[in-house]
Write an enzyme that holds these catalytic residues in place. Sequence first.
Site, mmCIF file in Angstrom:
data_model
loop_
_atom_site.group_PDB
_atom_site.id
_atom_site.type_symbol
_atom_site.label_atom_id
_atom_site.label_comp_id
_atom_site.label_asym_id
_atom_site.label_seq_id
_atom_site.Cartn_x
_atom_site.Cartn_y
_atom_site.Cartn_z
ATOM 1 N N CYS A 18 6.049 -56.109 19.567
ATOM 2 C CA CYS A 18 5.626 -56.669 18.170
ATOM 3 C C CYS A 18 6.768 -57.533 17.535
ATOM 4 O O CYS A 18 7.997 -57.400 17.620
ATOM 5 C CB CYS A 18 5.481 -55.299 17.106
ATOM 6 N N CYS A 78 9.584 -54.395 9.882
ATOM 7 C CA CYS A 78 8.810 -53.191 9.669
ATOM 8 C C CYS A 78 9.438 -52.053 9.611
ATOM 9 O O CYS A 78 10.326 -51.648 10.536
ATOM 10 C CB CYS A 78 7.815 -53.250 10.808
ATOM 11 N N LYS A 129 -15.848 -49.338 1.775
ATOM 12 C CA LYS A 129 -15.634 -50.366 2.923
ATOM 13 C C LYS A 129 -16.770 -51.067 3.103
ATOM 14 O O LYS A 129 -16.905 -52.233 3.214
ATOM 15 C CB LYS A 129 -15.278 -49.578 4.097
#
Length: 352
Positions: free
Chosen positions: A323, A329, A238
């Site tokens: 959402c 999803c 990362k």
Amino acid sequence: MSLSLLRQTAYLSSLPFPIRFISFTAMPKTRRTPLLRNPGSEADGVVPKNRVRKRRVEMIAKEVKTESPQEKFLRHPEIEDFANKSDNVYSQSRIRSMRLSEHAPVDSIDPDEGVTSLQPKERRFAVLVGSLLSSQTKGHVTHGKCSLLNELVTYPNMFSSSSLREANQRLLENGLLRAYTMDKADEATIMSLIYPVGFYTRKAQHLKQVAKICVSKYDGDIPSTVDELLLLPGVGPKIAHLVMIMAWNKVEGICVDTHVHCVSNRLGWVSRSGTKQATRSPEETRVSLQQWLPKEEWVSINLLLVGFGQTICTPLRPRCAKCTISKFCPSAFKEISSPASTSKTRRPKKEL
DNA sequence: TTCCGGGCCG
DNA sequence: CGGCCAGGAA
């Protein structure tokens, strides 16, 4: 879906990165590029605009109603069709829209302005130090906008809390944002300057070791490849990709943190190769995501998903009701736990 | 898989 | 005040 929302969504999807959250209210009302590719879009100049919009509304409604990425996958298990572009373009634009309606901590991040006045070599080292300090800390709200690089006006994970910025400021004041001086400083000094950032003892060790390597191998500069960065203590995938972007302005890979990892898996954007299982590590997520996400999005996806993960798609108890892509999803309303954190039974053996 | 070491949220 | 957070290392 209302027309105004569609217009907003279309506009947002056309925004070049960086997304300028603050000036959203001052956005012009002209529409630029269409949200979805319209097969007959040559007619745009002829057909009245409202009719074109109406057609897009229908297209999107149909898209929502018919197939989720997961359904597509089930229908064509031999193809990793769940990463279908139009679905994801749509989802991304909706996430952008949700991101705008709710302020996320990541939007207030302000990479240290003092850093910009440094020479290139010192600036790169300062970026590396800042990235190391910011790793494993909770990015919390402070203030302001940021402009470390003109090309990347906003980016998360740098000096994302006041303690981080203050730590960085103290290092700067003591001249320790240079590899040579950092190398000579003793560990206790570094530790006291960066306190109270998380893991300050380890980070002090890492910083000193990193400085030594930078001096001995790179003439006070920092490594310029991901592989070499990964050899530095305390630098994982990362941080390595973050530093490549921030310090060298090169995009070698997606900077995948836990939010990117978690949200990508929930949306079914990534999987273990050849399966539909969720990825088990951020590294797997990075590779899987890079396979289909256009390279131009590799930087912006982090900002997009981190903020989304901070406000709506939270690792714990995601707010699926809020959402707007929950229909898409596969994980919506399923009360899943983050792939990254599975341990729950922690027993602190108290013996006194 | 667990720890690390503070901060913050509920 | 207890539990959660976040990336890397052992």
